[in-house]
Enzyme design. Sequence first.
Site, PDB file in Angstrom:
ATOM      1  N   HIS A 171       7.024  -7.548  -2.528  1.00  0.00           N
ATOM      2  CA  HIS A 171       6.861  -6.820  -1.210  1.00  0.00           C
ATOM      3  C   HIS A 171       7.967  -7.413  -0.041  1.00  0.00           C
ATOM      4  CE1 HIS A 171       3.209  -4.672  -2.494  1.00  0.00           C
ATOM      5  NE2 HIS A 171       2.371  -5.798  -2.278  1.00  0.00           N
TER       6      HIS A 171
ATOM      7  N   GLY B 220      -5.177   7.331  -3.114  1.00  0.00           N
ATOM      8  CA  GLY B 220      -3.971   7.773  -3.759  1.00  0.00           C
ATOM      9  C   GLY B 220      -3.540   9.140  -3.311  1.00  0.00           C
TER      10      GLY B 220
ATOM     11  N   SER C 136      -4.168   3.174   4.061  1.00  0.00           N
ATOM     12  CA  SER C 136      -4.492   2.395   2.959  1.00  0.00           C
ATOM     13  C   SER C 136      -4.871   1.267   3.021  1.00  0.00           C
ATOM     14  CB  SER C 136      -3.348   2.712   1.758  1.00  0.00           C
ATOM     15  OG  SER C 136      -3.825   2.241   0.542  1.00  0.00           O
TER      16      SER C 136
ATOM     17  N   LYS D 169       0.763  -1.213   0.012  1.00  0.00           N
ATOM     18  CA  LYS D 169       0.015   0.212   0.030  1.00  0.00           C
ATOM     19  C   LYS D 169       0.705   1.298   0.048  1.00  0.00           C
ATOM     20  CE  LYS D 169      -3.396  -0.680  -0.753  1.00  0.00           C
ATOM     21  NZ  LYS D 169      -3.677  -1.016  -2.103  1.00  0.00           N
TER      22      LYS D 169
END
Length: 308
Positions: free
Chosen positions: A119, A273, A149, A57
Site C-alpha cells: 500500500h 465488493g 469499505s 480497501k
Amino acid sequence: MVELKVPDFMKDSHAIFSNVVEYEGICFPAVARPHILKQLKTFEVREDDLILATYPKCGTHWMMEVIFLMQHDGHVDKIPRNVNPALHGGLSFGVPPDMKRSVMESLATQPSPRFYITHLPSQLLPPQVWTKKPKVVYVTRNPKDACNSLFRFANANPMNKEPIPWEKIYQNFMSKRAVFGNWFDHTLAYWEHRNDENVCFVTFEEMKKDIRSVIRRLEKFLGVTVTDDGLERIVEHCSLEGMKKTYAKVEAASPDGVHYTRAFGQIPFLQKGVSGGWKALFTDEQRDAVDKMVKERLAGTGLDAIYN
C-alpha cells in the site's frame, strides 16, 4: 501450523488510527515499524518481480485473486494457498508476532519470480522499482467507496472493545494523516506513472463494469496466456460469490486458512465488493466535501471523468 499471532498493539482496530508510525511525512499502522520502513531504501528489487500496489480497501484481494487465476488459466484448485507474508502483510510490514523481522527479509529468501503486495505511496517504493522496472499493477477506487469499505473493515474486527465511529474514520480518511497517505496524493502519484511501460493502472470501477476487458489487458501486460475457457473460469471464480466459496474452502482445509482470508486471522478481507455503497453512510455535507475535492484535485487528469 504457521504461527501468526496478533501483536498486542493491533488487537483493537482503534490502533489503526491512534497507534501510528510516521515516516517521511506518511502515517503507517503500527505493523510498519520504523526500522522496517528504513529498509525500503535498500530493498533489492528483481526485474521479474510482480508488484500489486493499491490504496487500502480499493480491491487488493480481488486483483490478487484475478492475477493468481490468470497465472493458472482459471484453474482455482491449482493456486497455492500458502500463508505468504509478502501477500498478506504488505511490503512495509513486519512479520508477527513481534514485528522485528520484515516482510522484505522474508522476500529476500524467496525464489523468482516473486509476487508481492504493497500500500506504499509511489515515492516510498524501493528506489529500484523505478530503475529495474519490475511490473507494477496499481488499483484504485472511488474515494467514497474506499472510505466506506475501511469503516466496514475496521469494525469487522471481533477484538474491538467498542465500535469505531463513522465520523472518526471519515475525518481521518480525508486528512493528511490517513494511513498510507491521503487517497488523492496516493492515487495521483501513481497516475503520473500510468504510461510507464512497467505500470498497469486499473480502477475498481472498470473491473466491476467489464472484468473480461481488464483480464485481457492484464494478459498482455503480464505476458501470460489465458484461453477462452480460462477466461470464463476466471470470471466465475473472481466474482464475490466465487471468492467467498474459495476462501471458505481455504479456511476449512487448514487451521492456517484464516490467516490467508482474514487480517491477523480475524478481520475478513472480503467485504461487500460493491460500487456506491458509500451512500448508506455519507451525509450530504460529507458527500459534497469529497466531490469538491475530487473536482479540484482530479481536474484535467482523466480521473475526473471517472469519479466526478
